[in-house]
Design a protein around this motif. Structure first.
Motif, short mmCIF file in Angstrom:
data_model
loop_
_atom_site.label_atom_id
_atom_site.label_comp_id
_atom_site.label_asym_id
_atom_site.label_seq_id
_atom_site.Cartn_x
_atom_site.Cartn_y
_atom_site.Cartn_z
N GLU A 148 -4.58 -25.77 15.21
CA GLU A 148 -5.65 -25.25 16.06
C GLU A 148 -5.41 -23.83 16.58
OE1 GLU A 148 -7.12 -28.04 18.91
OE2 GLU A 148 -7.06 -29.69 17.46
N SER A 149 -4.36 -23.17 16.12
CA SER A 149 -4.20 -21.76 16.46
C SER A 149 -5.20 -20.96 15.63
CB SER A 149 -2.77 -21.29 16.22
OG SER A 149 -2.41 -21.43 14.86
N ARG A 150 -5.55 -19.78 16.13
CA ARG A 150 -6.58 -18.97 15.48
C ARG A 150 -6.15 -17.51 15.38
NH1 ARG A 150 -11.31 -21.64 19.03
NH2 ARG A 150 -11.35 -23.59 17.87
N MET A 151 -6.74 -16.83 14.42
CA MET A 151 -6.50 -15.41 14.22
C MET A 151 -7.80 -14.78 13.74
SD MET A 151 -4.21 -13.50 11.33
CE MET A 151 -2.68 -14.24 11.78
N THR A 152 -8.06 -13.56 14.18
CA THR A 152 -9.23 -12.83 13.71
C THR A 152 -8.79 -11.45 13.23
OG1 THR A 152 -10.66 -13.95 15.31
CG2 THR A 152 -11.50 -11.92 14.34
N LEU A 153 -9.22 -11.11 12.03
CA LEU A 153 -8.95 -9.79 11.45
C LEU A 153 -10.28 -9.06 11.38
CD1 LEU A 153 -6.80 -11.14 8.52
CD2 LEU A 153 -5.93 -10.06 10.58
N THR A 154 -10.31 -7.80 11.80
CA THR A 154 -11.55 -7.04 11.86
C THR A 154 -11.38 -5.72 11.12
OG1 THR A 154 -11.95 -7.95 14.05
CG2 THR A 154 -13.24 -6.03 13.43
N GLY A 155 -12.43 -5.32 10.41
CA GLY A 155 -12.40 -4.05 9.70
C GLY A 155 -13.65 -3.25 9.97
N LYS A 156 -13.56 -1.96 9.80
CA LYS A 156 -14.69 -1.09 10.07
C LYS A 156 -15.42 -0.65 8.80
CE LYS A 156 -13.01 0.50 14.45
NZ LYS A 156 -12.94 1.57 15.41
N HIS A 157 -14.92 -1.07 7.63
CA HIS A 157 -15.63 -0.77 6.39
C HIS A 157 -16.97 -1.50 6.41
CE1 HIS A 157 -11.27 -1.19 5.49
NE2 HIS A 157 -11.45 -0.08 4.79
N LYS A 158 -17.91 -1.03 5.63
CA LYS A 158 -19.20 -1.73 5.52
C LYS A 158 -18.96 -3.13 4.94
CE LYS A 158 -23.62 -1.53 3.19
NZ LYS A 158 -24.75 -1.39 4.05
N ASP A 159 -18.12 -3.22 3.93
CA ASP A 159 -17.74 -4.49 3.32
C ASP A 159 -16.24 -4.41 3.04
OD1 ASP A 159 -17.96 -7.00 2.23
OD2 ASP A 159 -19.11 -6.39 0.47
N ILE A 160 -15.56 -5.54 3.00
CA ILE A 160 -14.12 -5.54 2.80
C ILE A 160 -13.80 -5.15 1.36
CG2 ILE A 160 -14.04 -8.00 2.24
CD1 ILE A 160 -11.33 -8.08 3.76
N PRO A 161 -12.84 -4.26 1.14
CA PRO A 161 -12.41 -3.94 -0.22
C PRO A 161 -11.66 -5.14 -0.82
CG PRO A 161 -11.71 -2.25 1.34
CD PRO A 161 -12.23 -3.39 2.14
N LEU A 162 -11.77 -5.31 -2.13
CA LEU A 162 -11.12 -6.43 -2.81
C LEU A 162 -9.62 -6.46 -2.54
CD1 LEU A 162 -11.02 -8.79 -4.80
CD2 LEU A 162 -10.90 -7.10 -6.66
N LEU A 182 -7.89 -5.40 -0.04
CA LEU A 182 -7.59 -5.82 1.33
C LEU A 182 -7.86 -7.32 1.51
CD1 LEU A 182 -6.56 -4.74 3.99
CD2 LEU A 182 -8.90 -4.17 4.62
N ALA A 183 -8.93 -7.81 0.92
CA ALA A 183 -9.23 -9.24 0.98
C ALA A 183 -8.10 -10.05 0.34
CB ALA A 183 -10.56 -9.53 0.29
N LEU A 184 -7.60 -9.58 -0.79
CA LEU A 184 -6.49 -10.27 -1.47
C LEU A 184 -5.23 -10.23 -0.62
CD1 LEU A 184 -7.04 -9.02 -5.12
CD2 LEU A 184 -7.25 -11.37 -4.30
N LYS A 185 -4.95 -9.07 -0.02
CA LYS A 185 -3.75 -8.94 0.82
C LYS A 185 -3.82 -9.91 2.00
CE LYS A 185 -1.26 -5.70 3.83
NZ LYS A 185 -0.22 -6.64 4.01
N TYR A 186 -4.94 -9.93 2.70
CA TYR A 186 -5.07 -10.82 3.85
C TYR A 186 -5.00 -12.28 3.43
CZ TYR A 186 -6.33 -6.92 6.91
OH TYR A 186 -6.33 -5.76 7.65
N HIS A 187 -5.61 -12.62 2.31
CA HIS A 187 -5.55 -14.00 1.82
C HIS A 187 -4.11 -14.38 1.52
CE1 HIS A 187 -5.79 -17.32 -1.05
NE2 HIS A 187 -6.82 -17.69 -0.31
N ASN A 188 -3.40 -13.52 0.82
CA ASN A 188 -2.00 -13.82 0.47
C ASN A 188 -1.09 -13.86 1.69
OD1 ASN A 188 -2.65 -14.00 -2.24
ND2 ASN A 188 -2.13 -11.88 -2.66
#
Length: 72
Positions: free
Chosen positions: A11-25, A27-33
């Motif tokens: 039940e712990s939580r984390m939020t990642l926020t970016g200022k790009h219009k859409d997340i670059p691939l 960065l999405a892969l890095k955060y997922h990994n």
């Protein structure tokens, strides 16, 4: 702007926020990994403004971005 909300089984939580219009691939892969892969959790991607974009599973977003990349 976009956000990734991650909720772990303990039940712990984390939020990642970016200022790009859409997340670059990449960065999405890095955060997922780094934060999702191999862990018991739920990761939801949300692009803003919310009224124009529905929430989706982070892995779905990665697959969408990967498909867009192959179309280029």
């Amino acid at each position: 702007m976009w956000k990734i909300k991650i909720e772990y089984d303990d039940e712990s939580r984390m939020t990642l926020t970016g200022k790009h219009k859409d997340i670059p691939l990449e960065l999405a892969l890095k955060y997922h990994n780094d934060y999702v892969s191999g862990r018991m959790c739920k990761a939801v991607y949300q692009q803003y403004p919310k009224r124009e974009h529905e929430e989706m599973d982070l892995l779905e977003k990665i697959e969408e971005l990967w498909g867009d990349r192959e179309d280029d």
